[in-house]
Design a protein around this motif. Structure first.
Motif, short mmCIF file in Angstrom:
data_model
loop_
_atom_site.label_atom_id
_atom_site.label_comp_id
_atom_site.label_asym_id
_atom_site.label_seq_id
_atom_site.Cartn_x
_atom_site.Cartn_y
_atom_site.Cartn_z
N GLU A 146 18.64 -3.62 11.07
CA GLU A 146 19.05 -4.95 11.53
C GLU A 146 20.40 -5.30 10.92
O GLU A 146 21.03 -6.28 11.30
CB GLU A 146 18.01 -6.01 11.14
N LYS A 150 20.64 -1.49 5.41
CA LYS A 150 19.35 -2.11 5.13
C LYS A 150 18.28 -1.68 6.13
O LYS A 150 17.84 -2.50 6.93
CB LYS A 150 19.48 -3.62 5.18
N PRO A 151 17.88 -0.41 6.09
CA PRO A 151 16.83 -0.02 7.03
C PRO A 151 15.53 -0.76 6.73
O PRO A 151 15.23 -1.03 5.57
CB PRO A 151 16.66 1.48 6.76
N ARG A 152 14.81 -1.10 7.76
CA ARG A 152 13.49 -1.73 7.57
C ARG A 152 12.50 -0.66 7.16
O ARG A 152 12.51 0.44 7.70
CB ARG A 152 12.99 -2.33 8.89
N ARG A 153 11.63 -0.99 6.23
CA ARG A 153 10.58 -0.04 5.87
C ARG A 153 9.53 0.01 6.97
O ARG A 153 8.89 1.02 7.17
CB ARG A 153 9.92 -0.44 4.55
N VAL A 154 9.35 -1.09 7.67
CA VAL A 154 8.41 -1.10 8.79
C VAL A 154 9.15 -1.60 10.03
O VAL A 154 9.69 -2.71 10.02
CB VAL A 154 7.22 -2.03 8.50
N THR A 156 9.31 -3.30 13.44
CA THR A 156 8.38 -4.24 14.06
C THR A 156 8.75 -4.57 15.51
O THR A 156 7.97 -5.18 16.22
CB THR A 156 8.33 -5.56 13.26
N TYR B 318 10.01 -2.40 -3.95
CA TYR B 318 10.65 -2.80 -2.69
C TYR B 318 10.89 -4.29 -2.55
O TYR B 318 11.85 -4.72 -1.93
CB TYR B 318 9.79 -2.36 -1.51
N ASP B 342 20.99 -9.09 -4.61
CA ASP B 342 20.37 -8.51 -3.43
C ASP B 342 19.87 -7.12 -3.80
O ASP B 342 20.45 -6.11 -3.42
CB ASP B 342 21.39 -8.47 -2.28
N ASP B 344 18.29 -3.61 -4.23
CA ASP B 344 17.92 -2.56 -3.29
C ASP B 344 17.30 -1.42 -4.09
O ASP B 344 17.96 -0.77 -4.90
CB ASP B 344 19.18 -2.07 -2.55
N PHE B 345 16.02 -1.21 -3.85
CA PHE B 345 15.24 -0.20 -4.55
C PHE B 345 15.93 1.16 -4.50
O PHE B 345 15.77 2.00 -5.38
CB PHE B 345 13.87 -0.13 -3.89
N GLU B 375 8.14 -11.46 5.65
CA GLU B 375 8.34 -10.45 6.68
C GLU B 375 9.84 -10.23 6.92
O GLU B 375 10.26 -9.16 7.36
CB GLU B 375 7.65 -10.92 7.98
N ALA B 376 10.64 -11.26 6.62
CA ALA B 376 12.09 -11.16 6.84
C ALA B 376 12.75 -10.18 5.88
O ALA B 376 13.85 -9.71 6.12
CB ALA B 376 12.73 -12.54 6.69
N ASN B 377 12.09 -9.86 4.78
CA ASN B 377 12.63 -8.88 3.85
C ASN B 377 12.49 -7.49 4.47
O ASN B 377 11.38 -6.98 4.58
CB ASN B 377 11.87 -8.97 2.52
N PRO B 378 13.63 -6.86 4.86
CA PRO B 378 13.53 -5.57 5.56
C PRO B 378 12.86 -4.51 4.71
O PRO B 378 12.33 -3.53 5.24
CB PRO B 378 14.98 -5.20 5.88
N ASN B 379 12.88 -4.71 3.39
CA ASN B 379 12.29 -3.72 2.49
C ASN B 379 10.79 -3.85 2.35
O ASN B 379 10.15 -3.05 1.67
CB ASN B 379 12.93 -3.83 1.11
N ASN B 380 10.22 -4.90 2.92
CA ASN B 380 8.77 -5.10 2.76
C ASN B 380 8.02 -3.92 3.37
O ASN B 380 8.14 -3.66 4.57
CB ASN B 380 8.34 -6.41 3.42
N PRO B 381 7.25 -3.19 2.56
CA PRO B 381 6.57 -2.01 3.09
C PRO B 381 5.33 -2.36 3.91
O PRO B 381 4.74 -1.47 4.53
CB PRO B 381 6.18 -1.22 1.83
N THR B 382 4.93 -3.62 3.90
CA THR B 382 3.73 -4.01 4.63
C THR B 382 4.06 -5.21 5.52
O THR B 382 4.45 -6.25 5.03
CB THR B 382 2.60 -4.40 3.66
N VAL B 383 3.91 -5.02 6.82
CA VAL B 383 4.14 -6.10 7.78
C VAL B 383 2.92 -6.18 8.69
O VAL B 383 2.55 -5.16 9.28
CB VAL B 383 5.41 -5.86 8.61
#
Lengths: 194, 503
Positions: A146, A150-154, A156, B318, B342, B344-345, B375-383
């Motif tokens: 996006e 910053k690739p999304r991990r999931v 959607t 993450y 900001d 970044d892991f 959910e807006a956090n692109p790094n969130n491994p669970t959505v």
């Protein structure tokens, strides 16, 4: 009166005509056989994936491109388009092997004929062309990226899959829900002639 | 209209508004700030070594430099200068934009400056000991990023003083960062044996027999510890690597090499890592509700002696968003030691200060870790997001900042470590109290029962010692009044009530 209004609305809504590509455009595939990337058999839509061999975003999405091509095989025609005029054939061949691309038709768009025909600007960008040449969808494949870096991990949102499903159901394709992030395709003049 | 064009042409031709060219203006920026990574054999996906390389990507370069995605560097400008700071100045970013807007002219190629000399092979010279991952690790073409531990036996003949570690990734396109540690307990070897794939998932043990030895991230330059400082490496130590892999789109195999540089000269003093909050946040009761955009944990520690700080690092998983450490001097002056707004892991760097930073006795260190579980956090491994608590798995969270420092001349190392040990206990006690307070009141018993159910993984109706969360362990024995190595509902209630009285 009501009908007249309706017609008027329809007319004004469609004042910006959908872009139509010349579907007869033919390019050789990597073995020299002529392909018509914009024209599929029957009424199938034609899908183009624009890539550049060294764009990290495009490369990371190749497995998903392969999956989409496989998932919709027999329903749409897929072509992978290398949009880099100066790409050496050996480098291109290595890219094909490295990323296991034997199963998908690929063309080298040396003169940017396809880039211009559909107005591609970024890699990896996907374009869906209907049998009548109307460009039904142009944009990102999904929301993996996006923003830069910053690739999304999931993932959607699967914009291209949604567009294809709509088109195959005879519906208008929804617009992409975000920008296409990746590497800009430079104009032909942006390349130094060698 | 014609007039306007004429005027602009005239203006452009005026002296002092010299054209921005590749040779004169752009090459110095690219060669010094980009070419180190963007050249064959390095981590970046394409080379930026000549006019054509740069011209055809001009627009993209403008975009990623404006967004400050490139060069990668996540720390904001703080009070002190770091070694290897990669940030571009506003002026440099502007020059790149102007050049692109002007049509990316080349200028006089004869005047192009030479590329910097890049050292081939080991950057710090020939290592005293070279070791390699014992077997290659296969990285698939895509999927989640992978965090993997590897144990590399060192077979040292005797204890050693270690000055530096140089890491050479086997498969550069996928190795993103690597944290080094040593293990004398044999735990890493056991975990490696128990796992069928090369390597293992994660080291659980911290504390005695295990120690951090810094780390490496893409583009990072190896560096010796400053002055006479050195890590003490026991003879029985195995080297443990925690490598973070990013799939690249094609399958790879990684077998990275490590060079170790020793010294015979023992340092005058040992150095300590002041980690805030302690134990990577394990004692801080980290419990992040699903959807919470800014869950914050803070910690403070006042230095009991004057110290000289030389490096700082941050760690979170993450969901980490903002990590910061400041120092407030006894005079009230506040210094910004590290600020990563900001997080970044993928870019875990070890930040080394250019010079030792003198912090007087009585300086207060404040650390802050903010997590974004939306959910807006692109790094969130669970959505959609789920509740996340402290843990070692990458879907759990950790968070802390660590300041590396040595006692100032004349100060005692033990004074620092004793005070820090006390702080460690205080944080644990505070958290236990807070937890107990949270389960008070009318809902208290219900919350306590839910707590029991959640942690009772073997479903025997009790929390066994092995099931107890970390913060509960120290008070476990006291709460276990019938000495059956398990806490039942009655024992938990009694313990809670005792804590309430102690408050």
């Amino acid at each position: 009166m009501k009908t007249a209004l309706l017609i008027l609305t329809l007319l004004t809504a469609s004042t910006k005509p959908a872009r139509v590509a010349d579907t007869s455009l033919a390019l050789p595939n990597l073995n020299g056989h002529a392909l018509t990337p914009l024209h599929a058999k029957g009424k199938q839509p034609a899908v183009l994936f624009f890539i550049t061999h060294d764009c990290p975003v495009a490369n990371k999405m190749i497995p998903e491109m392969r999956r989409i091509a496989k998932g919709f095989s027999g329903k749409a025609q897929f072509t992978l388009v290398y949009a880099e005029p100066e790409l050496h054939p050996k480098v291109l061949a290595k890219h094909q092997t490295d990323f296991s691309l034997a199963q998908i038709n690929s063309v080298h768009d040396r003169k940017h004929q396809l880039v211009r025909a559909v107005g591609a600007t970024v890699t990896p960008e996907a374009v869906v062309v209907l049998a009548n040449g109307v460009i039904a969808y142009r944009g990102r494949i999904n929301n993996f990226y996006e923003d830069f870096g910053k690739p999304r991990r999931v993932v959607t949102q699967h914009d291209l899959r949604d567009a294809l499903k709509a088109v195959l159901a005879g519906q208008p394709a929804p617009k992409p829900r975000g920008d296409c992030i990746g590497c800009f395709i430079p104009k032909l003049s942006g390349y130094k002639s060698k | 209209m014609k007039k306007v064009i004429l005027i602009t042409t005239l203006l452009a031709a005026l002296p002092g508004r010299a054209e921005v060219t590749f040779t004169k203006d752009v090459a110095p920026i690219i060669f010094n700030h980009c070419a180190g990574c963007h050249r064959p054999g390095e981590a970046a996906p394409f080379a930026l070594l000549n006019y054509n390389d740069v011209r055809k990507r001009a627009r993209l370069i403008v975009r990623v430099t404006k967004d400050r995605v490139m060069p990668p560097w996540h720390a904001e400008k703080g009070s002190f200068v770091f070694h290897g700071d990669r940030r571009l100045t506003e002026k440099q970013i502007d020059t790149l934009a102007q050049w692109t807007q002007a049509g990316a002219p080349e200028g006089d190629p004869a005047k192009l400056l030479a590329l910097p000399k890049f050292t081939a092979g080991w950057q710090l010279g020939k290592p005293d000991l070279i070791v390699k991952m014992t077997e290659p690790f296969p990285v698939p073409a895509e999927g989640r990023d992978i965090y993997r531990g590897f144990v590399v036996p060192l077979n040292l003949p005797k204890d050693k003083w270690l000055k530096a570690i140089e890491f050479r990734p086997g498969a550069r396109s996928v190795v993103h960062h690597c944290l080094f540690s040593y293990d004398t307990t044999g735990e890493a070897r056991r975990m490696d044996r128990a796992d069928r794939q090369p390597g293992f998932r994660r080291m659980r043990r911290q504390g005695r027999g295990v120690g951090s030895l810094g780390g490496w991230a893409v583009g990072g330059q190896p560096r010796e510890l400053p002055d006479d400082l050195a890590w003490h490496l026991p003879k029985t130590a195995d080297l443990v690597l925690s490598i973070h892999y990013h799939p690249s789109g094609k399958p790879e195999r990684d077998q990275s090499s490590i060079g170790l540089y020793f010294t015979d000269q023992p340092p005058r003093t040992a150095f300590a890592g002041v980690q805030l909050p302690p134990a990577f946040g394990a004692l801080s009761g980290v419990d992040i509700p699903a959807g919470n955009k800014a869950y914050k944990v803070t910690d403070s520690f006042t230095l009991p002696i004057a110290v000289e700080a030389f490096a700082i690092s941050a760690h979170a998983h993450y969901l980490g968003k903002h990590l910061q450490m400041t120092a407030t001097l006894p005079t009230g002056k506040q210094l910004n030691l590290l600020d990563i707004p900001d997080w970044d892991f993928s870019w875990q760097e070890q930040y080394q200060f250019k010079d030792f930073i003198k912090l007087p006795k009585g300086t207060r260190l404040d650390s802050m870790v903010v997590w974004d579980n939306s959910e807006a956090n692109p790094n969130n491994p669970t959505v959609p997001p789920v509740r996340v608590r402290w843990g070692v798995e990458s879907k759990d969270e950790m968070g802390s900042l660590t300041l590396l420092c040595r006692p100032a001349p004349g100060e005692r190392y033990a004074t620092l470590t004793t005070a820090y040990a006390r702080h460690f206990t205080e944080v644990r006690t505070r958290t236990t109290r807070e937890m107990a307070a949270r389960v008070q009141g009318t809902n208290g018993d219900r919350i306590l029962d839910a707590f029991l159910r959640r942690n009772d993984r073997n479903r025997n109706g009790k929390i066994d010692l092995s099931e107890a969360p970390r913060w509960l362990k120290p008070s476990f024995d006291r709460a276990d009044t019938n000495n059956d190595n398990a806490l039942d509902a009655a024992e938990l209630r009694a313990a809670r009530d005792r804590l309430k009285l102690n408050r």
